[in-house]
Design a protein around this motif. Sequence first.
Motif, mmCIF file in Angstrom:
data_model
loop_
_atom_site.group_PDB
_atom_site.id
_atom_site.type_symbol
_atom_site.label_atom_id
_atom_site.label_comp_id
_atom_site.label_asym_id
_atom_site.label_seq_id
_atom_site.Cartn_x
_atom_site.Cartn_y
_atom_site.Cartn_z
ATOM 1 N N ILE A 44 0.847 -1.188 0.000
ATOM 2 C CA ILE A 44 0.000 0.000 0.000
ATOM 3 C C ILE A 44 0.887 1.243 0.000
ATOM 4 N N SER A 45 0.590 2.177 -0.898
ATOM 5 C CA SER A 45 1.359 3.420 -0.957
ATOM 6 C C SER A 45 0.693 4.538 -0.178
ATOM 7 N N GLU A 46 -0.637 4.575 -0.178
ATOM 8 C CA GLU A 46 -1.333 5.685 0.474
ATOM 9 C C GLU A 46 -2.784 5.301 0.700
ATOM 10 N N VAL A 47 -3.366 5.845 1.772
ATOM 11 C CA VAL A 47 -4.789 5.680 2.055
ATOM 12 C C VAL A 47 -5.376 7.071 2.281
ATOM 13 N N ILE A 48 -6.352 7.433 1.479
ATOM 14 C CA ILE A 48 -6.970 8.753 1.556
ATOM 15 C C ILE A 48 -8.396 8.595 2.077
ATOM 16 N N VAL A 49 -8.785 9.478 2.988
ATOM 17 C CA VAL A 49 -10.136 9.445 3.554
ATOM 18 C C VAL A 49 -11.005 10.409 2.753
ATOM 19 N N PHE A 50 -11.999 9.867 2.036
ATOM 20 C CA PHE A 50 -12.970 10.698 1.328
ATOM 21 C C PHE A 50 -14.065 11.112 2.320
ATOM 22 N N GLY A 51 -14.422 12.393 2.270
ATOM 23 C CA GLY A 51 -15.438 12.872 3.202
ATOM 24 C C GLY A 51 -14.887 13.090 4.591
ATOM 25 N N GLN A 52 -13.589 13.379 4.683
ATOM 26 C CA GLN A 52 -12.956 13.542 5.988
ATOM 27 C C GLN A 52 -13.444 14.817 6.664
ATOM 28 N N ARG A 53 -13.851 14.686 7.916
ATOM 29 C CA ARG A 53 -14.279 15.827 8.723
ATOM 30 C C ARG A 53 -13.570 15.755 10.069
ATOM 31 N N ASP A 54 -12.515 16.521 10.220
ATOM 32 C CA ASP A 54 -11.762 16.510 11.463
ATOM 33 C C ASP A 54 -12.506 17.293 12.531
ATOM 34 N N TYR A 55 -12.397 16.825 13.781
ATOM 35 C CA TYR A 55 -12.949 17.577 14.898
ATOM 36 C C TYR A 55 -12.217 18.901 15.033
ATOM 37 N N SER A 56 -12.967 19.955 15.287
ATOM 38 C CA SER A 56 -12.384 21.278 15.424
ATOM 39 C C SER A 56 -13.243 22.098 16.374
ATOM 40 N N MET A 57 -12.615 23.057 17.034
ATOM 41 C CA MET A 57 -13.337 23.956 17.918
ATOM 42 C C MET A 57 -13.834 25.130 17.081
ATOM 43 N N ARG A 58 -15.144 25.225 16.914
ATOM 44 C CA ARG A 58 -15.747 26.276 16.094
ATOM 45 C C ARG A 58 -16.307 27.364 17.012
ATOM 46 N N ILE A 59 -15.941 28.598 16.729
ATOM 47 C CA ILE A 59 -16.401 29.747 17.513
ATOM 48 C C ILE A 59 -17.284 30.616 16.620
ATOM 49 N N TRP A 60 -18.552 30.722 17.011
ATOM 50 C CA TRP A 60 -19.524 31.492 16.234
ATOM 51 C C TRP A 60 -19.709 32.851 16.920
ATOM 52 N N LEU A 61 -19.291 33.899 16.240
ATOM 53 C CA LEU A 61 -19.330 35.243 16.807
ATOM 54 C C LEU A 61 -20.547 36.013 16.300
#
Length: 532
Positions: free
Chosen positions: A178-195
Motif C-alpha cells: 500500500i502506498s497511500e490511504v486517503i479518507v474521502f469525506g474527511q471531517r476533522d474535529y475542530s473547535m468552532r467559535i460562532w461570533l
Amino acid sequence: MFSRFFIDRPIFAAVLSIVITLAGAIAAFNLPLAQYPPVTPPTVQFDCNYPGASAQVVAQTVAAPIEQQVNGVENMLYMSSQCTSDGSYTLTVTFKTGMNLNLAQVLVQNRLALAMPQLPAVVRQAGVTTRKRSPDILMTVSLSSPSIDGRPPKYDQLHLSNYALMNIRDEISRVPGISEVIVFGQRDYSMRIWLDPDKLAVRLLAVSDVIDAIREQNVAIAPGQMGQPPTVHGQPLQVPLSVLGRLGEPEEFAEIIVRRTPDGRKIRIRDLGRVELSAKSHDVSNRFDGKPTVGLAVFQLADANALETADLVKAKVEELAADFPEGMLYEIGYDTTPFIRESIQEVVKALRDAIILVAIVVLIFLQGWRAAIIPLIAVPVAIIGTFGVMAVAGFSINNLTLFGLVLAIGIVVDDAIVVVESVEHHIEHGMPPRAAAFKAMDEVSGPVIAVGLVLSAVFIPCAFLSGIVGQFFRQFALTIAVSTIISTFNSLTLSPALAALLLRPRNAKRDVITWILDMLLGWLFRSFNAGF
C-alpha cells in the motif's frame, strides 16, 4: 559447431534449460500482478489552506508564486491547480510515464522551498503538504452507520470520519503493497467559535481581536520545575510543574478573555458568541446507498501484487471490524481485483488451451511420442524462462504480457519442430541418430538463428516507443521477443541433444509406448496421412 558441442554433452544442455526454467519459475511467484502495465503518469500533489481567503485571493497570493517556481521541473508533463472559495489550494504536477515518484517528489519540494518565503504567513504557519500520489486506486472501504427500524443512524459523518482516521487508516497503510490511504469525506474535529457581529460592534471589537486572544491564551506552556538545581543546600524536593496549556473543551475556550474594560470588567468569548466542538469543514458530504459514509481510498504501490495486496487489506479490515462499536459497519464500495482475477484466469485458460493444441498438432504430424516430446519440452522452457527476464526488466504479470506468451507458444515450438523434422529426415535415409543430429544442425542452424533474429527485429523496436503508447505495448512486444530468443537458444542446444538421445534408427525395435500409441491412434495417423 555450436550445436555439436551440446550434442556431445547432452547433460550440460539439459542443465542450462533447467536453470532457465527454475529462474523463470521462481520469478513468476514474485512478479507483481496487475490488469495492465503502469501507463498512467505519476503525480505529485500539493495542498495548503489560506483561512478566510476567497478563490481569487488564493490564486494571487498562493497559486501564483508556487506555480512560477514549480513550472518547468525536470520531466514534468503538465500541472493543474484548483483554488476554492474556502481558501484551499491544490496543485497536481504530472510527470512523464516511468518517472520515479520519490525523485519527482524531491524535485518538486526543492522548487517549493523557493516559493515559501513569498507565501502569506498564515499559509506558512499551517504548512504545505506534499504527497506523491499513485494514480492506481486498488479499492475503497466505506464506513457507514445504517438506519435500523426507521431510526436515524447512530453515528454521523463526523464521528465516522474520525473513527476511520484514528483506528483504520494507519492500520491499512501498514499493509504491504500500500502506498497511500486517503479518507474521502474527511471531517476533522475542530473547535468552532460562532461570533455575533452585533455583540462585537457594541463592544468595539473585531474578529481579529478574538483571533489574537485565542493565539495568546491557547498555547503549550513549559513551566519547568520547582527545586531544580542549582538550589539552596538542603533542598529536599524537585517538583515538575504542570499547568493548563492548550485548551480542550468548549467551556474552556468560552472563558478566554478578549479584552478588559477600563472599569475592570472582562469581555470573554462567551459574551460575544458561542463555542462548539464540531467538524472543521462542512462543505463535503459523503453518502453510500443513501447512508452517511466515509470512504477510504486505498492506493497500491506500482510493483505490488494487486490480488495479494487486496486480500491482505480485506483481511485487515475484517480484523478491525471485530472492534467496531455497535451500529457501525464497513463495505467494499469499489474493488478492481475481481476483474483482474477473472481476466488473468481467462488468459491462463487460453495459455493452457494453446499448449494442448500445440501438443495435438505436433503428435499428429510427427506421429511418434519420441519426436513429439522434444518440441513440447521447448514450450515450458521458453515460456517459463521468460518470467525471469520479465523480473529483471521490471515487468508485471498482466493481460498484455500473458497475451504475448499465448502468441509466443506457437512461435517457440516451431524452431524445435524444424530441428526434429530435419533429424528424422536423415534417420529415414539410414543415418544413425547422432550423425543425423550433426548433419541436421549443419543445415538448419542458420535458418533457426535467422528466424529468431527476424522475429526479434519485428518486436524489439516497440521497446523504443515513447509515451503512454510505448509503455502500453513495450511489455507485450518484449515478452514475445524474449521467449523467441530463448526458444532459438533452446533449439541450438537442448533440442538437437534430445534428438540424438531419444530418436531411434530406422529399423529399431519398437518400444512399449510406441506400440501402445500405434494401437490407440494408429487409425488416426493412417487416416490423416491419407487425407493429407
